[in-house]
Design an enzyme around this catalytic site. Structure first.
Site, PDB file in Angstrom:
ATOM      1  N   GLU A  45      40.351  30.545  41.964  1.00 39.79           N
ATOM      2  CA  GLU A  45      40.516  31.895  42.484  1.00 39.79           C
ATOM      3  C   GLU A  45      40.017  31.932  43.921  1.00 39.79           C
ATOM      4  OE1 GLU A  45      38.874  35.034  40.185  1.00 39.79           O
ATOM      5  OE2 GLU A  45      39.851  34.440  38.318  1.00 39.79           O
ATOM      6  N   GLU A 205      42.994  39.075  28.909  1.00 46.44           N
ATOM      7  CA  GLU A 205      43.670  40.156  29.621  1.00 46.44           C
ATOM      8  C   GLU A 205      45.190  40.126  29.540  1.00 46.44           C
ATOM      9  OE1 GLU A 205      42.111  40.435  33.619  1.00 46.44           O
ATOM     10  OE2 GLU A 205      40.247  41.339  32.903  1.00 46.44           O
ATOM     11  N   TYR A 278      35.164  47.588  34.463  1.00 45.37           N
ATOM     12  CA  TYR A 278      34.863  47.638  35.892  1.00 45.37           C
ATOM     13  C   TYR A 278      35.045  49.075  36.360  1.00 45.37           C
ATOM     14  CZ  TYR A 278      35.308  42.512  35.949  1.00 45.37           C
ATOM     15  OH  TYR A 278      35.147  41.163  35.722  1.00 45.37           O
ATOM     16  N   GLU A 323      33.623  40.947  30.548  1.00 44.16           N
ATOM     17  CA  GLU A 323      33.596  40.954  32.010  1.00 44.16           C
ATOM     18  C   GLU A 323      33.081  42.297  32.489  1.00 44.16           C
ATOM     19  OE1 GLU A 323      36.981  39.865  34.330  1.00 44.16           O
ATOM     20  OE2 GLU A 323      37.542  38.185  33.034  1.00 44.16           O
TER      21      GLU A 323
END
Length: 431
Positions: A45, A205, A278, A323
């Site tokens: 990433e 995800e 998030y 996460e």
């Protein structure tokens, strides 16, 4: 007295836990999961290691797919080996254990095990996964192996290895079959090491949506894949012997209530749901984002973190936050993609500016005491909430090249994360 106690313990041993009667490598349901992701290591990433991408000298390289497409083999081998050798080492596992953590979650791509003739990926990650398991055993850390990259991409995100306009994994049965084969490979590889590799996450995800429109086609394919994966991982020898893995699912960006009656505890042993929380990835209200996260005040971020305990406690499955992070903004360069802007400062097209990103990303030495104190409060609100409402948490991520606000390691070194994750400075932050 001793006979009475022995009888009591014997009776308790016959009572299955909420995870079923299998023999797991960790006392799930009795102790909280406290862990960290090893992001950006075995799935590349640019947000995590921007220098690796910069050193390719090619602006077309934005993910692992294009890294394979455009970086010549000799140069790619040189860059990848250096990255795999140095980004995560045994010292990191020693430090993770010293930080009081009991789990690591390791993202992998399908290309670690298999490639089609159209796949441009480079291989070589597998020896490093096996090293990680050895290090985890040495320092008594549980391993979650999480499939981040499925063939054709299950979400179109950079973290799937293939940054594209949508998910395509579910549109081709061959891609689904290839993914099941990856699960078979992982099961065979670690079936006798479930004391350390205790969890297999069958997919990370999957996009149960396409932009603002629900994607029922993907969800139906996904649910069948979840059943197929569970059945193989749990019964790899056709029912002759049950494996001791926890099988982890992801909520596919659906409300947890969507999964009511899916793989209920009384029928399916050892199933865990992963949800990711998030509070920075939207700057307008919509069907799926009722809160305007990017524009909330610091106190509102903390308050919302506290309310998540109730949401998780109502989950139909044993649930973990796989996460989350200690910051409340998307200021980190490349977070949304290489050369893309940020919502917070309005450099991402179509977004409404909140404020300046100066002093909110980069090295911790540039952060104000006020910002670091907010991250301490926010970190504590989240960990307390996730332990109260669910099975625990896995923070994103252990190490960053140049975005310390996302780094567990930097947080410990600079004081907004305690060395002992239960050493709260604000034990009553959620009231």
């Amino acid at each position: 007295m001793s006979r009475i106690l022995l009888s009591l313990f014997a009776c308790l041993a016959l009572v299955p836990t909420i995870f079923g009667a299998l023999q797991y490598g960790f006392p799930y349901g009795e102790e909280k999961i406290r862990g960290v992701n090893l992001g950006g290591w075995l799935v590349l990433e640019s947000f995590t290691t921007p220098s690796l991408f910069d050193r390719t000298g090619d602006v077309r390289v934005v993910d692992e797919y294009t890294f394979g497409q455009f970086v010549p083999k000799v140069r790619a081998s040189e860059l990848l080996k250096e990255h795999w050798d140095t980004f995560i080492t045994e010292k990191d596992f020693e430090d993770i254990a010293a930080a009081g953590l009991n789990h690591v979650r390791i993202p992998i791509g399908h290309w670690m095990f298999e490639l089609s003739s159209e796949d441009p990926y480079y291989q070589g990650q597998l020896p490093y996964l096996l090293k990680a398991v050895e290090w985890a055993r040495k320092y008594r850390i549980q391993v979650i192996v999480a499939l981040y990259g499925a063939p054709s991409s299950q979400n179109g995100f950079i973290n799937s290895g293939h940054f594209r306009d949508a998910a395509y994994w579910h549109k081709n049965q061959t891609s689904v079959d290839r993914t099941v084969n990856v699960m078979k490979t992982l099961t065979a590889m670690f079936e006798d090491q479930t004391d350390i590799v205790s969890i297999i996450q069958v997919m990370n995800e999957p996009a149960g949506f396409r932009k603002a429109i629900l994607n029922p086609e993907l969800l139906e394919v996904l649910k069948k894949y979840y059943y197929d994966s569970y059945n193989f991982i749990r019964n790899p020898l056709g029912g002759k012997k049950k494996s001791n893995f926890i099988v982890m699912l992801h909520d596919a960006f659906q409300h947890l209530s969507y999964w009511n009656n899916f793989m209920p505890n009384n029928t399916y042993d050892g199933v865990m749901m992963d949800t990711h929380i998030y509070q920075m990835f939207n700057d307008h209200a919509s069907l799926y984002f009722l809160h305007i996260d990017a524009h909330m005040t610091d106190d509102e971020h903390i308050q919302r973190a506290c309310t998540n305990a109730t949401i998780m406690s109502k989950s139909p499955m044993n649930t973990i936050i796989g996460e989350w992070t200690a910051t409340n903004n998307d200021c980190g360069p490349h977070l949304l993609g290489r050369f893309m802007g940020q919502r917070y400062d309005g450099t991402l097209p179509g977004t409404n500016r909140v404020g300046s990103c100066i002093g909110r990303t980069g090295k911790a030495s540039t952060f104000s005491d006020e910002y670091k104190e907010f991250m301490r409060k926010y970190w504590e609100a989240q960990t307390q909430s996730y332990e109260k409402g669910g099975q625990g948490w896995i923070m994103w991520t252990w190490k960053m090249e140049n975005a310390d606000e996302w780094s567990y390691k930097a947080g410990v070194e600079n004081g907004w994360i305690p060395q002992d994750p239960t050493d709260y400075k604000y034990p009553n932050i959620c009231g």
